[in-house]
Design an enzyme around this catalytic site. Structure first.
Site, PDB file in Angstrom:
ATOM      1  N   HIS A  28     -14.138  10.989  20.339  1.00 49.09           N
ATOM      2  CA  HIS A  28     -15.411  10.118  19.186  1.00 49.09           C
ATOM      3  C   HIS A  28     -16.111  11.594  19.101  1.00 49.09           C
ATOM      4  CE1 HIS A  28     -16.777   7.788  22.825  1.00 49.09           C
ATOM      5  NE2 HIS A  28     -17.460   8.737  22.387  1.00 49.09           N
ATOM      6  N   SER A  44     -21.422  10.549  26.742  1.00 47.93           N
ATOM      7  CA  SER A  44     -19.105  10.548  25.942  1.00 47.93           C
ATOM      8  C   SER A  44     -18.743  11.896  26.293  1.00 47.93           C
ATOM      9  CB  SER A  44     -19.095  10.228  24.262  1.00 47.93           C
ATOM     10  OG  SER A  44     -18.952   8.941  24.242  1.00 47.93           O
TER      11      SER A  44
END
Lengths: 297, 67
Positions: free
Chosen positions: A114, A240
């Site tokens: 992502h 992330s």
């Protein structure tokens, strides 16, 4: 066209369970990835302990800081393994984001899927990602590199499957990557080896230094799923893509066993206050090996 | 406020551990599933927090950042 490749993993629409993992499958790290001084990693745990505490729970749901905030700021980012971890500034059609990546090869940065592709959040592929290895505030000891070529798994691109939320940032051939920066090993370990292990997560959160400071924490693996790994290591938005890694011994470069991706549980079915990410399984290590080989070729 | 970082710090459903940067007009976009979430914004020493209920296509959020 910026979308250069989607790595097929051999599965059809329904993702099969990973093949039985009874032995270790390892992509070796670089010798330069050895911590510069034996024990450095553990000693750093005593430095600059965060004064911030967060009460457990907020009255609902799950949090990415589990109990008190145990993250520690890393200042010696020119040393391994910290220098192999990169701050990412992500530009996309629908806005800008920050994340974290790590060297898996001389010109291959691994991150969360992502961070390079998200149809709902970014409007598709990232346009450009600026990679800063070992950033420490305004200090950029290894400079910055700009990448426009990315890959991810078909399971992430086509189905946004969180178990395969992994991607590669391909640094251009003319990028000035220091030769001795090193890279992490990558390993698919069986359950009996991972159970009870302590894992490290280090990355660039947005709540500290506006995504320019590297923060590290270590804690236990709490739960293993066939394709996911759950741990109570504190993280925050911006981490992330950070490596979830172990230090097998003083002579072995750090080994990544997962990619941090989800900060508030990652799986409602898990029913636990745990952060998580895709677990390295043979299919993913093969995929990453292919990305590294493509960048070398 | 331009250049602030917005992230999910708690919620009833999983969400990616990425942070969005507000644009020149102070706007940001995060994709979340339906549920109840806490968002935080950080910019140097300033920060703000808001809790939201996400339901349906678009949920407008106003997040105030203070020193």
């Amino acid at each position: 066209m910026r979308l250069t490749s989607i790595t097929k993993m051999g599965g059809e629409a329904a993702t099969p369970l990973p093949r039985a993992l009874t032995e270790e499958i390892i992509l070796p790290g670089a010798p330069a990835a050895l911590p510069s001084k034996p024990g450095t990693v553990r000693r750093l745990a005593t430095l600059a302990r965060s004064p911030v505490s967060a009460a457990r729970g907020m009255g609902f749901g799950i949090r990415s800081i589990i109990g008190s905030d145990e993250r520690t700021r890393i200042h010696a980012t020119e040393e391994a393994p910290w220098r192999m971890i990169c701050a990412l500034e992500i530009a996309s059609p629908w806005g800008d984001f920050i994340g974290t990546g790590w060297f898996a090869g001389p010109r291959t940065i691994i991150t969360a899927g992502h961070c390079v592709f998200d149809r709902a959040q970014m409007g598709g592929w990232a346009s450009t990602i600026t990679v800063t290895p070992g950033r420490d505030g305004a200090e950029k000891p290894f400079g910055q590199m700009r990448a426009t070529k990315f890959s991810s798994t078909d399971a992430w691109i086509e189905r946004q499957d969180p178990d395969f939320d992994v991607a590669a940032i391909h640094l251009p051939a003319d990028a000035a990557v220091p030769a001795d920066i090193g890279w992490f090993g990558v390993a698919a370990y069986p359950n009996d080896k991972l159970t009870g292990m302590s894992v490290n997560v280090s990355g660039y959160p947005g709540d500290r230094g506006d995504g320019t400071e590297q923060w590290w924490a270590r804690n236990r693996i709490h739960r293993l799923a066939p394709r996911r790994i759950f741990y109570d290591v504190d993280t925050m938005g911006g981490q992330s893509g950070a490596p979830v890694y172990v230090l097998p011994d003083a002579r072995t470069p750090p080994v990544v066993i997962g990619v941090h991706a989800y900060g508030v549980g990652g799986s409602a079915a898990a029913g636990q206050d745990l952060n998580s990410g895709p677990r390295m399984i043979p299919e993913l290590t093969e995929c990453i090996a292919g990305w590294i080989a493509a960048d070398a070729g | 406020m331009a250049g602030a970082f917005v992230m999910v710090t708690g919620g009833t459903s999983p969400s990616p551990d990425i942070a969005a940067r507000t644009d020149r007009t102070g706007c940001f976009r995060l994709a979340l599933p339906d549920g109840h979430f806490t968002l935080e914004a950080h910019h140097r020493d300033a920060h703000g927090r808001v809790t939201i209920d996400v339901e349906g296509e678009m949920t407008p959020v106003r997040l105030v950042v203070k020193d």
